[in-house]
Design a protein around this motif. Structure first.
Motif, short mmCIF file in Angstrom:
data_model
loop_
_atom_site.label_atom_id
_atom_site.label_comp_id
_atom_site.label_asym_id
_atom_site.label_seq_id
_atom_site.Cartn_x
_atom_site.Cartn_y
_atom_site.Cartn_z
N TRP A 1 0.83 -1.21 0.00
CA TRP A 1 0.00 0.00 0.00
C TRP A 1 0.86 1.26 0.00
O TRP A 1 0.39 2.35 -0.31
CB TRP A 1 -0.88 0.03 1.25
CG TRP A 1 -0.07 0.02 2.53
CD1 TRP A 1 0.37 -1.07 3.20
CD2 TRP A 1 0.41 1.16 3.26
NE1 TRP A 1 1.10 -0.71 4.31
CE2 TRP A 1 1.14 0.67 4.37
CE3 TRP A 1 0.30 2.54 3.09
CZ2 TRP A 1 1.75 1.50 5.30
CZ3 TRP A 1 0.92 3.37 4.03
CH2 TRP A 1 1.63 2.85 5.11
N ASN B 1 -1.77 -0.73 6.65
CA ASN B 1 -2.17 0.53 6.03
C ASN B 1 -3.00 1.32 7.03
O ASN B 1 -4.08 0.87 7.44
CB ASN B 1 -2.99 0.24 4.77
CG ASN B 1 -3.38 1.50 4.02
OD1 ASN B 1 -3.27 2.61 4.52
ND2 ASN B 1 -3.86 1.32 2.80
N GLN C 1 -6.62 1.78 6.14
CA GLN C 1 -7.47 0.62 5.93
C GLN C 1 -7.99 0.18 7.29
O GLN C 1 -7.36 -0.59 8.00
CB GLN C 1 -6.66 -0.51 5.27
CG GLN C 1 -7.49 -1.73 4.88
CD GLN C 1 -8.48 -1.42 3.78
OE1 GLN C 1 -8.14 -0.77 2.81
NE2 GLN C 1 -9.71 -1.88 3.95
#
Length: 940
Positions: A91, A148, A151
């Motif tokens: 990511w 991340n 996320q």
């Protein structure tokens, strides 16, 4: 996004300079938008639109830029990494370039690392850039495997393995900076178990990351919830985290009360709705206290329970463990999802340039053909005689009445400390912090008594300095013999050194630092300190002794991790690498040699697993067990492990401690002659390497029973366990019943005298001079060793018996006589024996002749003399009779259960449920530590 900004934009019809200006503007706008509370997606979109209006085409160029940086992130190869999700797309698009926490930290790091005192400034700049690049690439690779932060609900656990005193703090400071730039908004650093280490970490991070500045232009708004002298006491002030630009920082000691405060804080954050901002937990010295030490009792140790609770209350984020001694971490039960096994990634950091490690201070070579090279290694270590050790080390019985005496070796160490500091200052032209470590006991009362003695000696030197010149000069001449070879540094003349040392003598401070002391180590930036630090546990892990040049070390340990961490002398010594010294007890040499092998094997396993695409949960990292008293970690941390493959096949073992007495030498000759007679009767072939008088020869395919009989007659208590008949017999019966042994008679150089094994068999004598008891890098037998042999024994240590070529000498002799299988002979011809035996010769024997072991006999000249650059550390043998040396290369095992390695059990018994109640323990959360390792005093 590389900081050197080398992205090519010419194909996009946009000037590279304008792109960099636009990139800086974009990063600044993005930071400002986030600080104003804008979500990251909207902030990015609006900032890109604004910059594109100023620099048309910027959005397209930026998209290409991000794509190229993602590719670069994925291709970074610094260090070796095992990943839990090999196919996952990263990511992370790389660090910010112009404005942010990382660019700011990078600038300070460059200034800190740039050696302005170096004569060659071009080389100094290149060295600095190399170090910064390594940190940049490794931290980018680490963060790319972290969760991340945008996320929600993503959580990952990783482990970073460095070296003791190798710059791990600088590395995780870089991770923190990049993580904050990427969107992490709560940083929790678990900074060891002692208040002084926590305070040192707080000061270091606050300075390096400018945390004491509310907000740098284009950087984060740091909110420190702990201080230089105040650990985390809990707070209800959590509203500041509602602002997307604010970053909360807690630097906390691993203490039950403090960690409980963090758990309460995390719970408050999630009241009402989950706190989904990215949380980064850095566990420094993660193998200490964090792993569960009570699992075998179906309980959870206090510290482990609290760290688990912090992690459980983290909704989005990463737990990142840092350590140089990862044994306890890789022994965590991987089946327990709530525990802290590094299931997502394990990274081994490369050894930094200029780092002085185990192999620098302790000669680890056991090849006779590399003795000259190894001789320089021994220049850094000095042996402390047992009589000296007794003068400065109390026992339990003598503690109350203990009055230390100034041992001659300790007096010499202090004198060299002053002289080395003076030489360093003359080389650099400036004063800097300089330290000496005095670590002889874990007992607090012993520390206080040692301080009284050392303060008296320091005062004596200050008062009598005019009459002390000759004593100092004798130490100078002894310690500077051959100096300067390491870095090519100049050695000042004696009169210059003495003039500087004369001024330094009165500036020494003697400081006790342990869990109960009040003075504690301090290194203010504006006042260079000259310190003799006396202590125990607090000086054994994590804490940096600035400018450590001399260590006087008698403390030992029964576990790998503690022993390695005690080596505060490991690290970087710019301008005084050749001056660093360790005075240590003789028994430590073999312990550290074993630990160096353990480190090398562990890292090699990571490399192998990385190549095979293994993930941490699928494959347990193994750790070699010690054949004697050392445990890998405290037994309570090994409850989830099992004994696994020994890997004895292909390993080499050699007899380096010899009995040169007439009785011992003649006994060896008799055993060897009897063995050769039996080998001649049972061998398939008996051939020489050449027709030259006394050249090497081989007896091929001798049965195991004859080898066992010989070793039973030959072995003594000084031999390692795998050089004994009973060990070979039991191992072969289980692992290689079909083993055959090539018995080799090694030969010395042309022109040497000969030794007759029988009327038909004479070989040239080999030269193996023993180590001196008094010279640099010398050796003397320990009382335990002398007590284990006969009263008539005269033990000497030759350190290395076998040459590297001896691993395949049997095959070479057979090949010369056309007695090898053609494929084996062809493979032998192609083998590059100059390369690592571990990575080339061992695999060759495993593939081509796995059932064949080797026994090499060496007839050692009774008059062996020191030779080459190794001569300073050696003396003449002066034995009455020629001696017999023995080396063995084991055949390869058909099985793999010798139980000499330990690894976490990937298939444990089912239904293991841990007690969720917090155990009734002390404040450290573990089995009670001794004396100074209990750090009860809060706020220090």
């Amino acid at each position: 996004m590389w900081a050197d900004g080398d992205f090519e934009v010419a194909t996009l019809n946009m000037d590279s300079a304008n792109f960099q200006i636009g990139l800086g503007a974009f990063e600044g706008m993005l930071s400002a938008q986030q600080s104003a509370g804008r979500p990251i997606a909207k902030a990015t979109q609006e900032s890109l639109a604004l910059v594109d209006a100023m620099f048309p085409g910027f959005v397209i160029a930026y998209q290409q830029f991000v794509k190229s940086q993602r590719e670069r992130v994925d291709n970074i190869s610094v260090g070796n990494m095992l990943v839990g999700h090999p196919g996952a797309v990263s990511w992370y698009s790389g660090p910010l370039v112009h404005k942010g926490a990382w660019p700011s930290y990078k600038t300070r790091l460059e200034a800190k690392l740039l050696d302005t005192k170096a004569k060659d400034q071009v080389a100094a700049v290149a060295a600095m850039q190399g170090v910064v690049k390594d940190i940049d690439e490794s931290t980018t690779r680490i963060l790319s495997r972290c969760a991340n932060p945008h996320q929600h609900g993503e959580k990952r656990k990783g482990l970073v393995i460095g070296y003791v005193q190798s710059g791990k703090t600088a590395n995780y400071a870089g991770v923190i900076a990049k993580a904050v730039d990427a969107g992490y908004r709560l940083i929790i650093v678990l900074a060891g178990m002692h208040s002084n280490l926590r305070a040192q970490t707080q000061a270091r991070l606050a300075k390096d990351l400018s945390m004491n500045v509310l907000s740098e232009k284009g950087g984060p708004a740091w909110h420190l919830l702990t201080g230089a002298h105040s650990d985390f006491a809990g707070t209800d002030n959590i509203g500041f985290l509602n602002n997307h630009g604010n970053v909360g920082v807690l630097i906390v000691k691993k203490n039950s009360t403090r960690l409980a405060n963090v758990v309460s804080f995390m719970k408050k954050l999630s009241q009402g709705q989950p706190f989904n901002r990215g949380v980064l937990i850095i566990d420094d010295e993660s193998d200490q206290a964090t792993p569960n030490s009570k699992g075998e009792k179906l309980e959870i140790s206090a510290i482990n329970k609290l760290v688990r609770d912090i992690w459980k209350n983290t909704n989005t984020g990463t737990y990142l463990a840092y350590t140089a001694t990862p044994f306890a971490n890789i022994f965590i039960d991987p089946q327990d999802q709530e525990d802290l096994y590094p299931e997502d990634f394990v990274l081994t950091l490369p050894r930094p340039a200029g780092y002085m490690g185990v192999d620098t201070f302790f000669n680890l070579s056991q090849d006779a053909d590399s003795e000259d090279e190894a001789a320089s290694t021994g220049n850094f270590s000095r042996d402390i005689p047992q009589s000296d050790a007794d003068m400065v080390t109390p026992t339990q019985k003598t503690l109350a009445s203990f009055v230390p005496e100034l041992a001659p070796s300790l007096e010499e160490a202090v004198r060299w400390f002053l002289l080395a500091t003076a030489i360093r200052e003359l080389r650099t032209g400036t004063a800097a912090h300089s330290s000496m470590l005095l670590h002889t006991t874990h007992r607090v009362l012993g520390h206080e008594r040692l301080k009284e003695m050392m303060s008296g000696f320091v005062n004596y030197l200050a008062g009598e300095r005019q009459s002390e010149e000759q004593n100092f000069r004798e130490v100078f001449l002894r310690e500077t013999k051959g100096i300067g070879a390491v870095e090519g540094l100049e050695l000042p003349e004696w009169h210059e050194v003495w003039a500087r040392a004369y001024d330094l003598i009165g500036k020494i401070k003697v400081v006790v630092d342990n869990g109960y002391s009040t003075d504690r180590l301090s290194y203010p930036d504006d006042t260079p300190q000259l310190i003799i630090a006396i202590g125990g546990g607090t000086l054994s892990r994590g804490l940096t002794l600035e400018g450590l040049v001399v260590s006087y070390f008698l403390r030992t340990s029964n576990t790998y991790d503690t022993l390695l961490q005690m080596g505060r002398w490991f690290g970087f010594r710019p301008y005084y690498q050749d001056l660093a010294r360790v005075w240590a007890s003789s028994g430590l040499l073999n312990d550290y040699r074993h630990l160096a092998i353990v480190e090398e094997e562990l890292r090699a396993d990571v490399v192998t697993m990385e190549k095979e695409g293994r993930v941490p949960r699928e494959y347990a990292l193994r750790v070699r067990a010690h054949p004697g008293r050392l445990s890998i970690v405290a037994p309570g941390k090994m409850w989830a492990t099992k004994a696994v493959n020994v890997g004895l096949g292909g390993t080499r073992h050699q007899r380096t401690i010899l009995d040169k007495s007439r009785v011992g030498a003649l006994a060896g000759q008799t055993a060897a002659r009897d063995f050769v007679a039996r080998a001649r009767e049972t061998a398939t072939h008996t051939v020489r390497r050449s027709s030259a008088p006394g050249d090497a020869m081989v007896f091929s395919s001798v049965p195991t029973s004859e080898v066992v009989t010989f070793l039973d007659a030959m072995s003594n208590e000084a031999d390692g366990s795998w050089l004994r008949g009973d060990a070979v017999k039991s191992w072969a019966a289980t692992h290689r019943p079909d083993a055959r042994w090539n018995v080799v008679l090694a030969a010395g150089k042309s022109g040497a005298g000969t030794f007759a094994f029988d009327e038909e068999t004479s070989v040239r004598l080999v030269n193996r001079a023993p180590l001196s008891e008094t010279a640099t890098g010398g050796w003397r037998a320990t009382p335990e060793l002398t007590d284990s042999v006969s009263e008539t024994a005269e033990l000497v240590n030759i350190r290395a018996l076998m040459s590297g070529s001896d691993w395949v000498l049997d095959l070479e002799i057979l090949a010369v006589n056309n007695l090898l299988d053609p494929d084996l002979a062809a493979g032998l011809k192609k083998l590059d024996k100059n390369k690592s035996r571990e990575t080339h010769v061992k695999p060759f024997r495993k593939e081509m002749c796995p059932e064949v072991g080797v026994v090499v006999l060496y007839a050692i000249d009774r008059a062996s003399q020191p030779a080459g650059t190794a001569s300073a550390a050696r003396v003449a043998m002066n034995a009455d009779e020629d001696l017999i040396g023995v080396g063995i290369v084991y055949p390869w095992s058909l099985k793999s259960n010798d139980h000499n390695y330990f690894a976490v059990d990937l298939n444990p018994a089912p239904d293991l449920e841990l007690d969720e109640e917090l155990p009734d323990q002390g404040e450290d959360g573990l089995v009670r530590f001794i004396d100074d390792e209990d750090d009860f005093k809060e706020g220090q």
